[in-house]
Design an enzyme around this catalytic site. Sequence first.
Site, short mmCIF file in Angstrom:
data_model
loop_
_atom_site.label_atom_id
_atom_site.label_comp_id
_atom_site.label_asym_id
_atom_site.label_seq_id
_atom_site.Cartn_x
_atom_site.Cartn_y
_atom_site.Cartn_z
N GLY A 192 0.83 -1.20 0.00
CA GLY A 192 0.00 0.00 0.00
C GLY A 192 0.86 1.25 0.00
O GLY A 192 2.05 1.21 -0.34
N LYS B 125 -4.22 8.29 18.09
CA LYS B 125 -4.25 9.56 17.35
C LYS B 125 -5.11 9.44 16.08
O LYS B 125 -5.65 10.42 15.58
CB LYS B 125 -2.84 10.09 17.04
N1 LIG Z 1 -0.10 5.94 4.64
C1 LIG Z 1 0.60 6.58 5.51
O1 LIG Z 1 0.95 7.73 5.34
C2 LIG Z 1 1.00 5.88 6.76
C3 LIG Z 1 1.95 6.47 7.55
C4 LIG Z 1 2.38 5.84 8.70
C5 LIG Z 1 1.83 4.63 9.04
N2 LIG Z 1 0.90 4.08 8.25
C6 LIG Z 1 0.32 2.79 8.67
O2 LIG Z 1 0.81 1.79 7.79
C7 LIG Z 1 -0.19 0.77 7.68
C8 LIG Z 1 -0.42 0.55 6.21
O3 LIG Z 1 -0.87 1.74 5.70
P1 LIG Z 1 -0.98 2.01 4.15
O4 LIG Z 1 -1.11 3.46 4.01
O5 LIG Z 1 0.08 1.36 3.43
O6 LIG Z 1 -2.34 1.28 3.82
P2 LIG Z 1 -2.96 1.00 2.41
O7 LIG Z 1 -4.37 0.81 2.59
O8 LIG Z 1 -2.50 2.03 1.47
O9 LIG Z 1 -2.29 -0.36 1.99
C9 LIG Z 1 -2.45 -1.52 2.68
C10 LIG Z 1 -1.82 -2.62 1.90
O10 LIG Z 1 -1.81 -3.81 2.66
C11 LIG Z 1 -2.20 -4.87 1.79
N3 LIG Z 1 -2.81 -5.97 2.56
C12 LIG Z 1 -3.98 -5.96 3.18
N4 LIG Z 1 -4.18 -7.18 3.76
C13 LIG Z 1 -3.12 -7.93 3.48
C14 LIG Z 1 -2.72 -9.25 3.78
N5 LIG Z 1 -3.48 -10.03 4.52
N6 LIG Z 1 -1.57 -9.70 3.32
C15 LIG Z 1 -0.76 -8.90 2.57
N7 LIG Z 1 -1.07 -7.64 2.26
C16 LIG Z 1 -2.24 -7.17 2.71
C17 LIG Z 1 -3.15 -4.26 0.80
O11 LIG Z 1 -3.22 -5.02 -0.36
C18 LIG Z 1 -2.51 -2.90 0.59
O12 LIG Z 1 -1.60 -3.01 -0.44
C19 LIG Z 1 -1.37 1.28 8.43
O13 LIG Z 1 -1.44 0.66 9.67
C20 LIG Z 1 -1.14 2.74 8.61
O14 LIG Z 1 -1.70 3.26 9.80
C21 LIG Z 1 0.46 4.67 7.12
O1 LIG Z 2 -3.27 8.91 6.65
P1 LIG Z 2 -3.47 8.44 8.07
O2 LIG Z 2 -4.54 9.11 8.77
O3 LIG Z 2 -3.47 6.96 8.18
O4 LIG Z 2 -2.17 8.93 8.84
C1 LIG Z 2 -0.92 8.60 8.42
C2 LIG Z 2 0.00 8.56 9.53
O5 LIG Z 2 -0.18 7.80 10.58
C3 LIG Z 2 1.08 9.53 9.50
O6 LIG Z 2 1.92 9.53 10.58
#
Ligand SMILES: NC(=O)c1ccc[n+]([C@@H]2O[C@H](COP(=O)([O-])OP(=O)(O)OC[C@H]3O[C@@H](n4cnc5c(N)ncnc54)[C@H](O)[C@@H]3O)[C@@H](O)[C@H]2O)c1
Ligand SMILES: O=P(O)(O)OC[C@H](O)CO
Length: 910
Positions: free
Chosen positions: A584, A768
């Site tokens: 993701g 948060k």
């Molecule tokens: N996006 C951000 O800016 C950000 C920043 C910091 C932390 N995070 C954290 O990172 C985590 C992921 O966020 P994201 O933004 O990448 O989410 P996203 O929704 O963009 O992507 C999630 C990914 O995980 C994959 N996935 C889901 N279930 C799965 C499984 N069982 N096996 C393998 N892959 C699987 C999906 O196919 C997708 O590609 C979250 O917990 C989020 O809070 C995100």
């Molecule tokens: O896009 P959100 O709300 O999942 O936030 C992303 C983060 O956690 C950034 O630190």
Amino acid sequence: MVSSPVAQPVGCACELEIDVQEIETVASEAPSITTMQFIQEFAAEQVARMEVTRPEVLRTVPAYVAFQNGAEALRAVRLKPHWYERSSMSQSIGAFWSHSWHGERWQKIFTLMVLYNGLPAIVFGLLASYLSVLLFLCDVLPGVERIPDNTMSFSTWSLVSGSVVSFVVFVSWRSRERVFFDRVCLHQTDQDLKTAGILSLAGILRQSKTMLVLWDSTYSHRLWCLFEFAAFLKSAEMNSNVLIIKPTFIGPTAILTFLGALVGLLPMTVAPIDQLLLLPAVGFVVLLGLGQYFACTSLRSYFRAVDEMQRDLRHMRADEAKCSCCTQGHVDSEGQALICDREVVQECIRVWFRDQGRFEEHIQTEVVEVLVYNLRCQALPYRWRVAISTPAFWACLDLVASLYKNGMIEMAVEWLLLGFMLWLFAGPMVLSWFVFLCRRLSTKKRLDLLQTLAVIFGVMPLVVVLAGFFVYLQVTMADPLLRAVLAENAKDPEFAPKNPPIEAFLYCLEGLGGWGADDTKYLAAVSTFTLAGILERRGFIDSSAGSPEKRCRYWAKVRDQMSNRLSYINGDSKPLKVAVLGGGAFGTAMATHVARKGHNVFMLLRDKPVCKFMNRNHINPKYLREFKLPKNIHATTSAEDALADCDVLIHAVPVQSSREALSSVKHLVPKDAPVVAVSKGIELGSKKLMCDVIPEALERDDHLGGSVVVVSGPSFAQEIMDRRPTSVVAASQCPEAAEKVSRLLTSKYFRVSKTDDILGVEVAGALKNVLAIAAGICEGLGLGTNAMSALVTQGNAEIRWLATAMGAKPETLAGLSGMGDILLTCFGSLSRNRSVGVRLGKGDPFEEVISGKKGVAEGVFTARLVVELADEYKVLLPVLTSVARILCREVSPKEAVFEVLALPPWTESA
Ligand SMILES: NC(=O)c1ccc[n+]([C@@H]2O[C@H](COP(=O)([O-])OP(=O)(O)OC[C@H]3O[C@@H](n4cnc5c(N)ncnc54)[C@H](O)[C@@H]3O)[C@@H](O)[C@H]2O)c1
Ligand SMILES: O=P(O)(O)OC[C@H](O)CO
């Protein structure tokens, strides 16, 4: 009547003695001439024949004898009879030493030592350096640590052993080349032998393969030196003798320059790496400031002396050359008459060249040309310049061994090539440019200091050009990183370099900044950007391709590469294999960040076509499509390929899918690989955090949290992709894992702090998200900034209450993972949790908001647990629980707001 021998020290440091009594009888038969005249004519006739009068006068001595007892025979003023015993009769003579006894003796000694001992000294020095490096590589010789807090072991043996062995060989080598050295080969007390030797001088010279002229400014003024020269010219008509002319100053100059190079290079092989630029810079200044100054003044006066000699010899007259007999008025210290060497020499010359005028003309034209060519253009021949540059090769060899031993084979090969080029090409070239400048700026004595400074600064442009050339060669031919960047840029019209060599050079300057001490880094960065600006204005480079924004991105790209180098230097010596689970937004951002640092990244995805597209186009078709991905990211659906032998696993799957995702690959994740958890949330049902879910899913011993490192803090995926400065915190119970992850992620624009409060970091990161939904609702309802700030303050307090009740440290909540991330997600428009809230606040139905959502909003799940947690830990969480009630459609967003406003005020200190 002259009754005793004629004793006269002459140019060849011997005495021309003839037994006058013996030939008095002959003289009396020719009353028209005086005895003196007769002796002179007799001697001249003998000499002019160019034959030896007796076989035993044809003697040689091994060259090393001249250096024995502190080069006594070359140095002492008083002659010693026993020296003669060291010489022996010989059929052929390797070299005839022709020199003046009126010049600097020590200069002559050092020049002869360099000529006879220099080559063996360098050869043995090289052998010693190779051997010591081999022993270092076989762990027989220890290395030194030059990077603080790093175990990389460096060799200093090559330079040290090379120089020590060279010195020992230089002073103790016994050259066996047979030479004719007048002080030893002419008998000093036996008048018969002495006279025979002197009368045979021209014959001895004729038997010599080489005449070695040790030239100083007195040489061309001495009659006997001119005589030897004339005899050589005469014998060269008959034999193919070789003439070698060496200025006597050249030995000491070569030795001093060699020592200067050693002193300057020593810090480069022993100093701590972070002082690498600073210490050699000091050495460099000392070397250039003092060493060059002395070398330059002595070379300039030497060239002036050569010019003077050229002028003198153009009007040379044998009558005016100096000889001691004339200076002493042909009377020795005991008042006895001396024969005139001038008469003898002039007579020889008349015999050899028919008349003196022809000889003088010969000297004034051809001889001057030979001398001047040798003295001006061959003062420091290539072989000598290579020998002087040898310390640079030894220093490079040390670096090569250090790199090789620490597994950096490619860099080792690079430096080996560089070492050879420095030694055989760059060093000699700089030296010859230096000599050339000294020659060109030697003509006037006026403005002496200015001319010397002009020479010193005149060397700089060549040094800079050569450095640029090497840097260019190194980075474009041997450095795979820059080669890849340049190749990639060339294809990309946005970044296509206008002038790759110049841009590569700038890249390396930037790199120097990365390697040096702090102030040097700053200096290098400033000079790089200044230089880039100048070159850009002049049209040599086109890093901007128009807009300042693009220019920033160009240099950011360059900086990325340099930060890789920096991290190598700091210890990440080899690229790691990093697996990323979850393709993701955040998985892609983390993979990109780590790949930009030069590591090999494998993204484990579930969708084959997505993998195919990513590997072909280097773009993630689903997330952050606007960014190009580094080519060292490999997307795969094969868990085996991605996880086998990985050094670190980055887990970026949403929390609720994490257990399932990890359990399915648990057998493939190496037991010792740290797992970086970036997901922010709490598992529904178990109410567990990632630091518990991961060891359980991987069935790891949860001692030290199963090497889980939670990375959290204000960090939007998109801004990481855009190389915006970002600070996060890495929390772990396992310090080694935290250190490894921190090294892996740290870059010039990515800062990683460390903590052991893993629970505090995780709870703050999860809660948060719930607060961000509330902030979004506030925004969607259009309640204004006052309300928003009050809401975030209240929510922040609630998070602190719950988290500390669960066991978090209060300071963690005030840090990046707490306050930092709250500010980002509550106020940043990129937050997905916040955007869910905004739509709810605007009145969109929950199902519609969630179904149309691209990317997970973890707060939606965590909110469901907040009520349970508030109950469990007995804390009041009005803002956070009202989000849960809105999501369950218990209350509408508006009602929730008024419920919160209706709460009684509490004391701020709570
Ligand atoms: N996006 C951000 O800016 C950000 C920043 C910091 C932390 N995070 C954290 O990172 C985590 C992921 O966020 P994201 O933004 O990448 O989410 P996203 O929704 O963009 O992507 C999630 C990914 O995980 C994959 N996935 C889901 N279930 C799965 C499984 N069982 N096996 C393998 N892959 C699987 C999906 O196919 C997708 O590609 C979250 O917990 C989020 O809070 C995100
Ligand atoms: O896009 P959100 O709300 O999942 O936030 C992303 C983060 O956690 C950034 O630190």
